[in-house]
Design an enzyme around this catalytic site. Structure first.
Site, PDB file in Angstrom:
ATOM      1  N   GLY A  88       0.828  -1.207   0.000  1.00 31.64           N
ATOM      2  CA  GLY A  88       0.000   0.000   0.000  1.00 31.64           C
ATOM      3  C   GLY A  88       0.862   1.257   0.000  1.00 31.64           C
ATOM      4  O   GLY A  88       0.487   2.285  -0.563  1.00 31.64           O
ATOM      5  N   GLU A 138      10.495  -4.659   0.676  1.00 27.94           N
ATOM      6  CA  GLU A 138       9.922  -5.312   1.857  1.00 27.94           C
ATOM      7  C   GLU A 138       9.992  -6.838   1.723  1.00 27.94           C
ATOM      8  O   GLU A 138      10.320  -7.541   2.677  1.00 27.94           O
ATOM      9  CB  GLU A 138       8.473  -4.871   2.050  1.00 27.94           C
ATOM     10  CG  GLU A 138       8.349  -3.435   2.529  1.00 27.94           C
ATOM     11  CD  GLU A 138       6.933  -2.913   2.572  1.00 27.94           C
ATOM     12  OE1 GLU A 138       6.672  -1.984   3.329  1.00 27.94           O
ATOM     13  OE2 GLU A 138       6.061  -3.435   1.836  1.00 27.94           O
TER      14      GLU A 138
HETATM   15  C1  5RP Z   1       4.113  -0.447   2.522  1.00 27.81           C
HETATM   16  C2  5RP Z   1       3.341  -1.512   3.220  1.00 27.81           C
HETATM   17  C3  5RP Z   1       2.806  -1.186   4.561  1.00 27.81           C
HETATM   18  O1  5RP Z   1       3.285  -2.100   5.470  1.00 27.81           O
HETATM   19  C4  5RP Z   1       1.311  -1.252   4.528  1.00 27.81           C
HETATM   20  O2  5RP Z   1       0.845  -0.391   3.494  1.00 27.81           O
HETATM   21  C5  5RP Z   1       0.706  -0.832   5.863  1.00 27.81           C
HETATM   22  O3  5RP Z   1       0.868   0.534   6.064  1.00 27.81           O
HETATM   23  P1  5RP Z   1       0.371   1.250   7.376  1.00 27.81           P
HETATM   24  O4  5RP Z   1       1.150   0.709   8.521  1.00 27.81           O
HETATM   25  O5  5RP Z   1       0.641   2.720   7.115  1.00 27.81           O
HETATM   26  O6  5RP Z   1      -1.128   0.997   7.530  1.00 27.81           O
HETATM   27  O7  5RP Z   1       3.155  -2.594   2.738  1.00 27.81           O
HETATM   28  O8  5RP Z   1       4.493  -0.853   1.235  1.00 27.81           O
END
Ligand code: 5RP
Length: 262
Positions: free
Chosen positions: A104, A111
């Protein structure tokens, strides 16, 4: 102060603070990306500065690298660290087997590389991200910019033979320009609604020329720490034969007002 935070942010804070206790002196740690991971980075920085915690850390994005340095963490590259004891990262969705949707925040490639190069991966999250079946959150797929429109057509075509509900994909934008990842790639967000077989979908997506990686994390995460707005944490460990659950409590009064969305 925590009263300036939304309930979701308090839950993220709690999860990050509980998971920070997993980090021990001398560890090589992977640091995730996103707002939950940002709480973790700040907490680890606090432990480095105040308790003399000695760690080296590999960030999963330039944003996390910058924050890590700001809070006093010794940031190194994955090539320098070679292998990691533990990676702690957020997620966009997770199911009972700890299969995740990530990306996201656009950092899914680093990652996944960092989490896979770790003995252990711990997911930090609020309870709202737990789902029975993955797919309500659009699945991010990182693609090379060259020929991305052809890649998009191929991806949508293969979705027709997958156990998913939808097959629309859209190029992630940053204003009126394509969003560009740290690796210089684009992201297609797939509106699938329901993913019946995440393992199969992940393998098939990665066969499409132009696809670099997808945001499904299958058999990568070992534990999840679920934070709640009242400071409670629920910790589920899938590494043991029968999954174990334990609980902890974070003192939310200690939360500082340093929250900002990474
Ligand atoms: C980024 C990610 C994040 O871990 C995921 O979007 C969760 O984000 P947040 O902790 O802001 O809710 O995969 O690429």
């Amino acid at each position: 102060m925590t009263d300036q935070l939304t309930p979701i942010d308090r839950a993220k804070y709690a999860a990050a603070h509980c998971a920070a206790d997993f980090v021990q002196d001398g560890m090589r740690v992977g640091l995730g990306t996103g707002s939950t991971a940002a709480w973790l980075v700040r907490r680890l920085g606090q432990r480095v500065r105040e308790d003399g915690l000695r760690i080296i850390a590999v960030p999963t994005s330039t944003r996390t690298a910058q924050l890590g340095r700001e809070v006093g963490i010794n940031i190194v590259s994955l090539d320098e660290a070679r292998w990691l004891d533990l990676t702690i990262d957020g997620a966009d969705e997770f199911d009972s087997e700890l299969t995740l949707i990530k990306g996201g925040g656009g950092a899914l490639l680093q990652e996944k590389i960092v989490a896979t190069a770790s003995d252990q991966m711990v997911v930090i999250t609020d309870a709202a991200k737990e789902v029975k079946t993955l797919g309500a959150f659009p699945l991010p797929v990182e693609v090379v910019p060259f020929g991305w429109q052809a890649t998009k057509v191929l991806v949508e075509e293969i979705l027709a033979s997958m156990d998913v509900m939808g097959r629309q994909s859209s190029l992630r934008m940053n204003g009126d320009q394509p969003f560009v990842t740290d690796e210089g790639n684009y992201i297609l967000d797939l509106a699938l609604g329901r993913i019946g077989n995440p393992r199969q979908l992940s393998l098939v997506l990665n066969q499409v020329p132009g696809v670099v990686e997808n945001g499904l994390f299958v058999d990568i995460a070992d534990q999840v720490v679920i934070g709640h707005a009242d400071g409670r944490c629920e910790m589920r460990d899938l590494t043991t034969g029968s999954p174990e659950t334990s609980f902890a409590q974070v003192n939310l009064r200690e939360a500082t007002n340093i929250f900002s969305d990474l």
